[in-house]
Design an enzyme around this catalytic site. Structure first.
Site, PDB file in Angstrom:
ATOM      1  N   CYS C 189       0.857  -1.188   0.000  1.00 18.08           N
ATOM      2  CA  CYS C 189       0.000   0.000   0.000  1.00 18.08           C
ATOM      3  C   CYS C 189       0.893   1.237   0.000  1.00 18.08           C
ATOM      4  CB  CYS C 189      -0.887   0.020   1.238  1.00 18.08           C
ATOM      5  SG  CYS C 189      -1.892  -1.449   1.501  1.00 18.08           S
ATOM      6  N   HIS C 193       0.910   4.778  -2.046  1.00 18.57           N
ATOM      7  CA  HIS C 193       0.202   5.835  -1.320  1.00 18.57           C
ATOM      8  C   HIS C 193       1.065   6.592  -0.314  1.00 18.57           C
ATOM      9  CE1 HIS C 193      -3.456   4.791  -3.379  1.00 18.57           C
ATOM     10  NE2 HIS C 193      -3.233   3.520  -3.101  1.00 18.57           N
ATOM     11  N   ARG C 234     -12.969  -1.993  -2.587  1.00 16.52           N
ATOM     12  CA  ARG C 234     -11.830  -1.223  -3.094  1.00 16.52           C
ATOM     13  C   ARG C 234     -10.513  -1.910  -2.739  1.00 16.52           C
ATOM     14  NH1 ARG C 234      -9.035   0.263  -5.957  1.00 16.52           N
ATOM     15  NH2 ARG C 234      -8.295   2.309  -6.618  1.00 16.52           N
ATOM     16  N   CYS C 238      -7.668  -3.101  -5.376  1.00 18.26           N
ATOM     17  CA  CYS C 238      -6.257  -2.716  -5.253  1.00 18.26           C
ATOM     18  C   CYS C 238      -5.368  -3.956  -5.296  1.00 18.26           C
ATOM     19  CB  CYS C 238      -6.018  -1.990  -3.932  1.00 18.26           C
ATOM     20  SG  CYS C 238      -5.855  -0.215  -4.114  1.00 18.26           S
TER      21      CYS C 238
END
Lengths: 132, 130, 277
Positions: C189, C193, C234, C238
């Site tokens: 992640c 991000h 979501r 991802c």
């Protein structure tokens, strides 16, 4: 008749030798590719371009600007002046094969190590990228 | 030289010619066979029969399970195994083995990927902020 | 002796920094993003990528004038008010409702797990002999849209109770998930991000994780959505994008991830349901 026997045995020896070298060569190309010094074959470059810019295989454009490729990302640096950045083609190949080897925090996909592309596909991509 | 002798000589010559031809073909066959064999070996598909395919699928499933046990399974591993089984049903053992080997390799890589990160490490770009 | 003391001190310091608490984590994330986007005010993070993408923001603001999620809110209100077969309803399970989204995710001491709003909704249904709702698509998004809309303006305030080590373990598990590279593409992640926030994959600007959870459920106009979907849908998307096998929606992995991720948004206002590309 004896001549024939000699011929056959010679052939057998040559073929086995060829087979053996072919076999022992295989793992080598997988890890540490030998840089090909020969000038780029336009057919291979074109094939490499298709892999590099297509969405399903290399998808380099997702992160890199390449020539006039449509909607490029900018996570990685633009792919320009590649020969200056990678005078040694083998280093470029190693970077594509597994960028996390040189930098464990690299965001780049380890295309070779994780088999996103085959060794042959990577060879072609390298040929193309090196022309940029 | 009698007619019979001439006949015998011709026969012997013919025989030799045939033998030569046979030997030449045999040599070609051996060479071709070796080449085909080595190519097949290189592609890892020396034997493409039901038993080999089933073994490859078993290995793939074990690798998949191992990866899953550490939450390291990849997206398409299961799909490859499913398609390998389908290929077996269709009698395409070479395809089944190719897919199963791919799935096995993914399972092993996914497992390694997960266990190599078994200890949480905050990456340097964020660590500098603490 | 001196050497021993020094090494002990070093050990202690490393142990502390490796075991940084939730508040230290949140502060580190904020400091990082502030460095990248010095002109973005804190409250803007609730708008996700649109806090840092002026072009996308214009489109988004135009979409928000006629919100595509409105019919979902309306259907959700009907769901909320309609009694179950046994005569009881959601109102009986959630007496403080419907503005309750800010109470989740929270640590559930009795069950020893992270309780999310969708899980609580289904536990309510189960207790009243109703069939559970699916966690990614479908009607769960209606009731979640209604609750989210009613909860707008409430402030995210996730707590990790110190007196229950299992809560901290769940938080740590979510944090570990967040930083673990997975899938054939080998992204965590954080790769997208944190490390590359603000940069683009193709034309998409990568959003910061502070603000990721404020606006769910979300209407996505993307071809394979075209509807409102849940946060765990979501997560699934991802994980598929990076070629990892997704975890089970509302399973422990994703709930723990939600716990960690939600803590990062503490102090931000809820503004769901949202609309995204």
């Amino acid at each position: 008749m004896r001549k024939m026997v000699r011929l056959v045995s010679t052939l057998v020896v040559i073929t086995s030798a060829a087979w053996l070298t072919a076999c022992s060569n295989k793992p080598v190309t997988k890890q540490e590719p030998a840089a090909m010094a020969a000038p780029s074959d336009p057919k291979i470059v074109a094939a490499g371009k298709a892999i590099a810019t297509g969405r399903s295989q290399g998808n380099c454009l997702a992160c890199h600007m390449i020539e006039d490729g449509e909607s490029p990302g900018n996570i990685g640096p633009p792919l320009i002046a590649m020969k200056a950045r990678f005078p040694d083609k083998a280093k470029l190949r190693a970077q594509i094969w597994d960028a996390t080897a040189a930098n464990p925090e690299s965001a780049m996909v380890p295309f070779g190590r994780f088999k996103v592309l085959t060794d042959d596909e990577i060879d072609k991509v390298v040929e193309y990228i090196w022309t940029l | 030289m009698s007619l019979l002798d001439k006949y015998r000589i011709r026969q012997a010559e013919n025989l030799e010619k045939t033998m030569n031809r046979v030997q030449r073909w045999a040599a070609v066959a051996i060479v071709l066979g070796l080449m085909a064999g080595s190519t097949a070996l290189l592609a890892g598909e020396m034997k493409a029969d039901a038993a080999t395919a089933s073994e490859a699928i078993t290995r793939a499933e074990a690798a998949q399970k191992k990866a899953d046990s550490v939450n390291g399974e990849w997206r398409d591993t299961g799909k490859f195994i499913k398609n390998a089984k389908k290929a077996v049903e269709e009698g395409d053992y070479a395809k089944a083995i190719r897919l199963a080997n791919k799935a096995e390799s993914e399972g092993n890589l996914g497992y390694q990927q997960a266990v190599s990160q078994s200890k949480l490490e905050i990456p340097s770009y964020l660590k500098a902020m603490y | 002796m001196k050497k021993l003391l020094i090494s002990l001190a070093v050990l202690l310091v490393t142990a502390v920094s490796a075991q940084a608490g939730p508040e230290e984590d949140r502060m580190a994330f904020i400091k990082y993003y502030k460095g990248k986007f010095p002109n973005v005010p804190m409250e803007e993070y609730a708008n996700g990528a649109y806090a840092i993408d002026p072009v996308g923001r214009e489109n988004w603001e135009a979409i928000e004038e006629f919100p595509p999620y409105e019919p979902f809110i309306d259907r959700g209100q009907v769901m909320w008010e309609k009694p179950f077969a046994n005569g009881k309803g959601y109102k009986d399970c959630f007496p403080d409702g419907p503005a309750i989204a800010h109470n989740y995710p929270r640590w559930d001491r009795e069950q020893g797990l992270v309780m999310t709003l969708p899980l609580a909704l289904n536990q309510c249904r189960k207790a009243n002999s109703e069939k559970p709702l699916k966690y990614k698509k479908g009607p769960i998004n209606d009731i979640l849209s209604y609750i989210a809309f009613q909860s707008r303006g409430k402030v995210v305030n996730v707590e990790v109770p110190k007196d229950d080590p299992r809560a901290m373990a769940a938080y740590e598990d979510g944090k570990k998930f967040y930083f673990t590279r997975r899938g054939q593409l080998n992204f965590s992640c954080a790769t997208c991000h944190v490390q590359n926030t603000g940069l683009k994959v193709r034309t998409e600007i990568l959003s910061p994780s502070v603000g990721h959870i404020t606006h769910w459920p979300v209407y996505r106009s993307k071809v394979d959505w075209g509807t409102v979907g849940t946060l765990h849908r979501r997560f699934t998307g991802c994980n598929k994008n990076i070629r990892a096998k997704p975890m089970k929606a509302q399973g422990p992995e994703y709930r723990n991830l939600e716990y960690f991720l939600s803590y990062l948004s503490n102090g931000l206002e809820l503004n769901g349901p949202g609309a995204r590309k």
